[in-house]
Design a protein around this motif. Structure first.
Motif: not given
Length: 215
Positions: A18-21, A23-30, A82-88, A109-118
């Motif tokens: 919704t706010l960020a993509d 997916h690539a990072a998530m799939m590497r972890s999965y 590779g975590v990036v903000a989505l358009p808008g 919380m640790a994950l959302v903070v890390a990804r928002m920062d990225a």
């Protein structure tokens, strides 16, 4: 010509998709996690938007589900490449003050903070992460907690979501839902409105609340 959705007391955003993509990072972890625990992730899409422990309970059947959920969280926090903000998304968050915006996520919380920062996105004062509610999406808990912390009626909130579980949870909380079509179709989401991204949405704070319009 724009189409006005309505005026809301606050907007609650999902994070991933919704706010960020991420997916690539998530799939590497999965992929790494699946190899470590010997599970088949071919059905993983059905768990989109659900907490790691729920995924682990469904896929790890040898008594190690709790351990597996914690391991998946750790892998995801350590990989934000590779975590990036989505358009808008930056414009949407920047248009709202902290009394009018929140994030409700299945991430820790640790994950959302890390990804928002990225992703280079500002962190709202109200972030409802997995540790802060009893039952994850599709239960309404994350959205009810977010509305409570904002001091608003859930029925006066708009939720932006990209996953069926999140849409179901938001509706169960009494919120209206804007579906973001990053990973599912409109039929799969079943939101009140649908957009390709938040770039198609205008958020304007007025004396009456947040006026939300589609371009």
């Amino acid at each position: 010509m724009s189409s006005r959705l309505g005026v809301f007391d606050a907007v609650i955003f999902d994070f991933d998709g919704t706010l960020a993509d991420s997916h690539a990072a998530m799939m590497r972890s999965y992929v790494r996690w699946a190899e470590e625990y010997g599970v088949d992730l071919s059905q993983a899409r059905m768990y989109t938007g659900r907490p790691s422990e729920a995924v682990a309970r469904a896929l790890v059947t040898d008594g190690r589900a709790e351990e597996a959920g914690l391991r998946l969280d750790a892998l995801e926090v350590s990989d934000t490449d590779g975590v990036v903000a989505l358009p808008g998304s930056l414009d949407a968050l920047s248009a709202l003050d902290d009394g009018r915006r929140a994030i409700a996520t299945s991430c820790t919380m640790a994950l959302v903070v890390a990804r928002m920062d990225a992703a280079g996105l500002p962190l709202p004062a109200v972030v409802v992460a997995r540790e802060q509610y009893a039952h994850g999406k599709p239960a309404p808990d994350p959205f009810l907690v977010a509305a409570q912390r904002l001091g608003v009626d859930p029925a006066r909130c708009l939720v932006a979501e990209d996953a069926p579980a999140g849409v179901a949870g938001a509706h169960a909380a009494g919120c209206r839902v804007l579906g973001v079509l990053t990973s599912h179709t409109a039929d799969e989401l079943g939101a009140d409105w649908h957009v390709g991204s938040l770039a198609e949405v205008s958020f304007a704070v007025t004396a009456d609340g947040v006026a939300v319009s589609l371009a």
